[in-house]
Design an enzyme around this catalytic site. Structure first.
Site, PDB file in Angstrom:
ATOM      1  N   ASP A 305       0.863  -1.174   0.000  1.00  0.00           N
ATOM      2  CA  ASP A 305       0.000   0.000   0.000  1.00  0.00           C
ATOM      3  C   ASP A 305       0.909   1.237   0.000  1.00  0.00           C
ATOM      4  OD1 ASP A 305      -2.145   1.677  -0.021  1.00  0.00           O
ATOM      5  OD2 ASP A 305      -3.151   0.822   1.709  1.00  0.00           O
TER       6      ASP A 305
HETATM    7  C1  BGC Z   1      -4.997   3.318   0.139  1.00  0.00           C
HETATM    8  C2  BGC Z   1      -5.192   2.247  -0.903  1.00  0.00           C
HETATM    9  C3  BGC Z   1      -5.030   2.828  -2.280  1.00  0.00           C
HETATM   10  C4  BGC Z   1      -3.673   3.494  -2.379  1.00  0.00           C
HETATM   11  C5  BGC Z   1      -3.384   4.068  -3.746  1.00  0.00           C
HETATM   12  C6  BGC Z   1      -3.740   4.138  -0.092  1.00  0.00           C
HETATM   13  O1  BGC Z   1      -3.693   5.247   0.733  1.00  0.00           O
HETATM   14  O2  BGC Z   1      -4.950   2.706   1.405  1.00  0.00           O
HETATM   15  O3  BGC Z   1      -6.452   1.670  -0.758  1.00  0.00           O
HETATM   16  O4  BGC Z   1      -5.186   1.824  -3.232  1.00  0.00           O
HETATM   17  O5  BGC Z   1      -3.617   4.539  -1.431  1.00  0.00           O
HETATM   18  O6  BGC Z   1      -4.129   5.188  -4.009  1.00  0.00           O
END
Ligand code: BGC
Length: 786
Positions: A305
């Site tokens: 993530d």
């Molecule tokens: C979130 C994810 C997301 C990623 C990319 C993160 O802050 O937890 O769910 O896919 O950002 O945008």
């Protein structure tokens, strides 16, 4: 041995097993697997594997590391790295993937650099958060799940995937399959609720929709179930917080939807922010290596993530970026989203011998496998003419409206006089429409709104005016979501007084209160909306409360005093149209709750599939408040009932349904035979028992009912939930019609993660309910013998 200790011992044994696997690869011990069987991959392709090996031979170490690096080249969705020199990096082969580009032209521009200027011409994989639509916004995921309709979810995902692919996006960070048992957590809106069975069915539907019949087709996108794993169990509901989950609960509750998404063919998976039992999920060898790779044999790609690798430093398991890169890579994460630590340190870690190049090769193989699978080597560019900048097509709008209609959950519908409040009569003279969410197009799109546009949204006000004419609608906003003046409230009261019925549109602010980093400690109506509600109700006019929220809200006054309450979630572009059809009875509500609705925050976490205690307060769901004189020394509160406001699976209709004559087609089953079935791919979906009941529509309108089947097992080696969902069907019934509804159950329906840390069916006494929700129904019994 207690579970935690067992879990540790298991980890030690697992690492010993892993080590020995390295030495004697041919003597691999049979894997313990959650579903007893490895997932079915959609990535394997001998021709692609051949090409991958030949590419690997040509790649330098820096180019290999480059494939493991990902940056956001568009609107940021987290803290930035401070980098923006992507063009130069791509040219040098230092970037494998970009994301947050929602624009065909920009996607092609970067792709040109990768294809034409980088030494090995390896295409970029372009990702994006496509969560509940891209151009056509559907209801938020919690709403989509409340449809209990995998088919409509699949259709929505297909449209979203097609629209995103037209803009050059071939990888979507979706579905979010985190089980959530705490409505304080802001991201409960992004998932399918609290149940692993329903969550798995919905997860599969998203994957089928996104990935289509062939991943290689230019309108398919590769799915990425997230956040692996346990992210939804954040302590106190505070986003990013730590989680403690026993292996039993992990295996039975949190892992199944991930398994389902991967078994349906999802080619990638995202590791989570949270620590799980002390080890951050983005560097967790147990979940990433033991479960994902060894047991499930996942051959796709794990992406971290956003900056979750760099965050290993504040977590405290690394002292600097180098340590974080080492922990994450050796822990099982192949691609670094945005942390920059693989780019900075991975090659150096290989040179110093702390990371093996063989492992780097394996990680690169996984990235390239996904790129080959989506056909990027043959068709790296998107056709810029395909992106839709015009109006949304009718076909997409129809799906958006159907999904919204099925997502609405009718929580209450009392009679005023001799008539139920809903559906409304179309013949009334005036309709007062009150509330900050009655005409807010942006809010209807919910959080993670992709490339949708407010101008495409039909609000409740617009649809109501279209339906009954401007003159018959008295609209008063009544203030903002988070604030209101006395004058605004007074104006709303005046509008209500002059009307025959009041429709109140109240709720939360989607992006601010029901999204990532948007956990709430108070689950009431924000701002002065409770005052607005109570003052409007004091007019004595018949009233309907339409709630827009990304979670259950604790509104005891409303549930006691307002005669009709409809939960609308954030319903997407067709929200207003779907609501007006529902309010006037052209569409009959059929959504059911996918999360238990608490009365008070003090009851949280409150979920239907709880474990029994040694001192249960009756049925945990139906227990009586202490004032009713029940036993003191049982598991309950002295000042509140255990019962929720509304149970999981609950939802009313304009029709009424009667359940009768439940029956099973066998009185005994054999644990040994069922356990064997679990381990046989040809037999694992074979029916081992069927349970059926009559469902009668005793109302006056044709309607659909979501019929549910629940199981309870007693006498097993580990405590199992008081009820667990094992099947559901959406059934259409004409007034007066009765249908016999039959559920074929498989060995899986009776399997548990046992006290030996094995997936098995054990001798037990079984209760089965065919019921309208998780708190009602008459059970039938059978026995599972040796
Ligand atoms: C979130 C994810 C997301 C990623 C990319 C993160 O802050 O937890 O769910 O896919 O950002 O945008």
């Amino acid at each position: 041995m207690n579970r935690k200790l067992r879990c540790r011992v298991f980890l030690v044994i697992a690492s010993v097993v892993l080590l020995s696997v390295g030495v004697h690869a041919q003597q691999e011990a049979p894997a313990k697997t959650f579903r007893s069987l490895p997932i079915r991959s959609r990535l394997s392709d001998p021709d692609a594997e051949h090409k991958i090996e030949s590419l690997l031979k040509q790649m330098t170490l820096d180019e290999k590391v480059g494939q493991l690096v990902q940056y956001s080249a568009g609107t940021r969705t987290g803290p930035g790295t401070g980098r923006s020199d992507y063009e130069e990096m791509i040219e040098k082969g230092q970037v494998g993937s970009l994301f947050n580009l929602a624009d065909a032209h920009a996607a092609n521009r970067y792709q040109h650099i990768a294809i034409e200027k980088s030494r090995l011409h390896i295409p970029l994989l372009n990702g994006l958060d496509v969560i509940h639509g891209y151009r056509t916004e559907f209801p938020v995921p919690l709403g989509l799940a409340s449809t209990w309709d995998p088919e409509v979810v699949e259709k929505a995902a297909r449209i979203a995937g097609r629209e995103a692919a037209a803009d050059g996006v071939r990888w979507v960070f979706s579905p979010m399959v985190d089980i959530a048992r705490d409505p304080r957590w802001g991201r409960i809106i992004e998932g399918a609720g609290e149940d692993p069975y329903l969550g798995s069915a919905i997860a599969r539907a998203y994957v089928r929709g996104y990935q289509g019949k062939s991943l290689r087709a230019p309108d398919s996108v590769v799915a990425c179930p997230k956040h692996y794993v346990g992210y939804g169990a954040a302590e106190g509901g505070r986003d990013y917080n730590t989680t403690e989950i026993s292996e039993h609960t992990l295996r039975e509750v949190y892992l199944p939807p991930f398994y389902a998404a991967l078994d349906e063919g999802a080619g990638t998976i995202m590791s989570a922010f949270n620590a799980l039992n002390g080890v951050p999920a983005s560097a967790n060898p147990f979940t990433l290596k033991e479960v994902l790779r060894r047991e499930w044999k996942f051959d796709g790609l794990v992406v971290s993530d956003w900056t979750s690798l760099g965050e290993l430093v504040p977590h405290g398991i690394a002292n600097d970026g180098r340590g974080a890169a080492w922990r994450a890579f050796t822990g099982g994460v192949e691609m670094d989203m945005e942390s920059n630590v693989y780019h900075e340190y991975l090659a150096e870690l290989v040179k110093s011998g702390r990371v093996s190049e063989t492992d780097i090769d394996e990680a690169v193989r996984r990235v390239l496998r996904v790129k080959f699978a989506v056909g990027l080597f043959e068709h790296p560019y998107t056709d810029e003419k395909l992106a839709n900048h015009g109006p949304l097509p009718k076909e997409s709008l129809d799906v958006a409206r159907a999904a919204a209609e099925r997502s609405f959950v009718l929580l209450k519908n009392d009679s005023v006089g001799s008539q139920r409040v809903l559906p409304l009569s179309g013949d009334l003279k005036t309709y007062a429409l009150v509330g900050p969410l009655a005409d807010d197009a942006g809010e209807m799109l919910g959080s993670w709104a992709g490339r949708s546009e407010a101008k495409d949204v039909v609000t409740l006000r617009r649809a109501l005016v279209e339906r009954v004419g401007t003159d018959r609608v008295k609209y008063a906003k009544g203030g903002e979501i988070t604030k209101a003046t006395d004058e605004q409230i007074a104006e709303a009261v005046t509008a209500a007084r002059g009307a025959d019925v009041v429709i109140l549109a109240l709720g939360e602010d989607a992006p601010e209160m029901t999204a990532e980093a948007a956990s709430r400690a108070h689950l009431d109506l924000p701002g002065r909306q409770e005052a607005l509600l109570e003052e409007v109700a004091a007019t004595g006019k018949p009233m309907v409360l339409v709630l827009f929220s990304g979670r259950p809200l604790t509104l005891p006054w409303a549930f006691q005093h307002v005669p009709a309450v409809l939960e609308a979630w954030f319903p997407g572009v067709q929200g207003g149209a779907a609501l007006v059809r529902t309010l006037f009875g052209e569409s009959v509500p059929s959504g059911k709750l996918v999360v238990t609705w608490p009365r008070w925050i003090g009851q949280i976490p409150l979920y239907y599939n709880a474990m029994s205690t040694g001192r249960p307060a009756g049925n945990a769901v139906l227990s009586k408040p202490p004032s009713e004189g029940t036993e003191k020394f049982v598991s309950r509160y002295v000042d509140e009932t255990n019962a929720p406001q509304f149970p999981f699976g609950y939802g009313l209709s304009y029709a009424e349904f009667r359940y009768s004559n439940p029956e099973v087609n066998a009185k005994t089953l054999s644990a040994k035979a069922l356990s064997a079935t679990l381990r046989n791919r040809q037999e694992d979906s074979k029916e081992v028992l069927s349970v059926s009941a009559n469902v009668t529509n005793s109302g006056k309108v044709a309607a659909e009912e979501v019929v549910q089947v629940y199981v309870r097992l007693r006498g097993t080696s580990a405590v199992e939930p008081v009820r667990a969902l094992k099947g559901f069907q959406r059934v259409a019934l004409a007034p007066g019609e009765t249908k016999r509804i039959t559920f074929p159950l498989t060995a899986e329906s009776f399997s548990i993660w046992d006290s030996n840390n094995e997936h098995n069916v054990e001798p037990s006494l079984v209760n089965l309910w065919v019921s309208p929700d998780s708190a009602r129904g008459e059970s039938v019994q059978l026995e599972i013998t040796q």
